[in-house]
Write an enzyme that holds these catalytic residues in place. Structure first.
Site, short mmCIF file in Angstrom:
data_model
loop_
_atom_site.label_atom_id
_atom_site.label_comp_id
_atom_site.label_asym_id
_atom_site.label_seq_id
_atom_site.Cartn_x
_atom_site.Cartn_y
_atom_site.Cartn_z
N SER A 28 0.81 -1.09 0.21
CA SER A 28 0.15 0.17 0.45
C SER A 28 0.57 1.38 -0.49
CB SER A 28 -0.99 -0.02 1.36
OG SER A 28 -0.52 0.41 2.60
N TYR A 88 3.08 -12.16 -0.59
CA TYR A 88 1.62 -12.01 0.25
C TYR A 88 1.37 -10.75 -0.62
CZ TYR A 88 3.31 -13.20 5.59
OH TYR A 88 3.72 -12.76 6.03
N GLU A 111 7.18 -0.50 9.67
CA GLU A 111 6.83 -2.07 9.92
C GLU A 111 6.63 -2.09 11.69
OE1 GLU A 111 6.02 -4.25 7.97
OE2 GLU A 111 7.29 -3.02 6.47
#
Length: 191
Positions: free
Chosen positions: A13, A174, A84
């Site tokens: 994103s 992912y 993160e």
């Protein structure tokens, strides 16, 4: 008055590019930014915040026993930015709260909302509970045109829905997906 921000999104994103962009904006004005990243994220090397488009910067490595308040107190940055942040522990999030409330330093934490099983990470859970402002960074589903809200883990190119929560990897493992496509793939895998 400083605030604790949590900016979350799925894989792909653009969270890391936002970290680097925000840091650049502060630095361009001659302001001191303290970048942090958990030691567990070693995709581009430990202590490196890297975007998939090739930009990167060095960051302070956050180990489990790190005292973020002490680091902020010593460094006195104009802003702290964490990449993160889902990998932070509960005590780290409370340290970020103290940095904002006691040192009046804004903290912007970027991270994933949930894991590939649809469950919250420890850091995300506590950021949702304690952040002053929560903002979503959006992207679209890999399979359709809906907004992606989940992360789908792949193993040998096939979706998997069980396993350990943390597995550090990139695009090969992912995909950002909407809940409908996630549910469809999960049903297909169960049959």
């Amino acid at each position: 008055m400083a605030k604790l921000y949590f900016r979350y999104g799925t894989m792909n994103s653009g969270k890391s590019i936002e970290v680097l962009r925000t840091a650049h904006n502060y630095e361009e004005q001659g302001k001191k930014v303290l970048l942090l990243t958990p030691s567990i994220d070693d995709r581009s090397g430990v202590g490196i915040i890297a975007s998939r488009i090739g930009m990167q910067k060095n960051a302070v490595i956050v180990e489990e026993e790190a005292d973020l308040f002490a680091i902020a107190h010593e460094e006195r940055p104009n802003c702290m930015i964490i990449d993160e942040a889902q990998f932070l522990k509960k005590h780290h999030i409370w340290q970020l709260v103290a940095i904002v409330d006691e040192l009046n330093i804004p903290v912007i934490a970027y991270g994933l909302r949930g894991d590939f099983r649809g469950e919250l990470f420890e850091g995300s859970y506590h950021l949702f509970a304690l952040a002053d402002k929560i903002e979503e960074i959006k992207t679209i589903c890999w399979y359709c045109d809906h907004k992606a809200t989940m992360n789908m883990r792949l193993q040998d190119g096939k979706p998997v829905f069980e396993g350990q929560q943390i597995y550090i990897a990139g695009n090969e493992s992912y995909l950002p997906v909407c809940r409908r496509c996630y549910s469809t793939k999960k049903k297909e895998t169960a049959n």
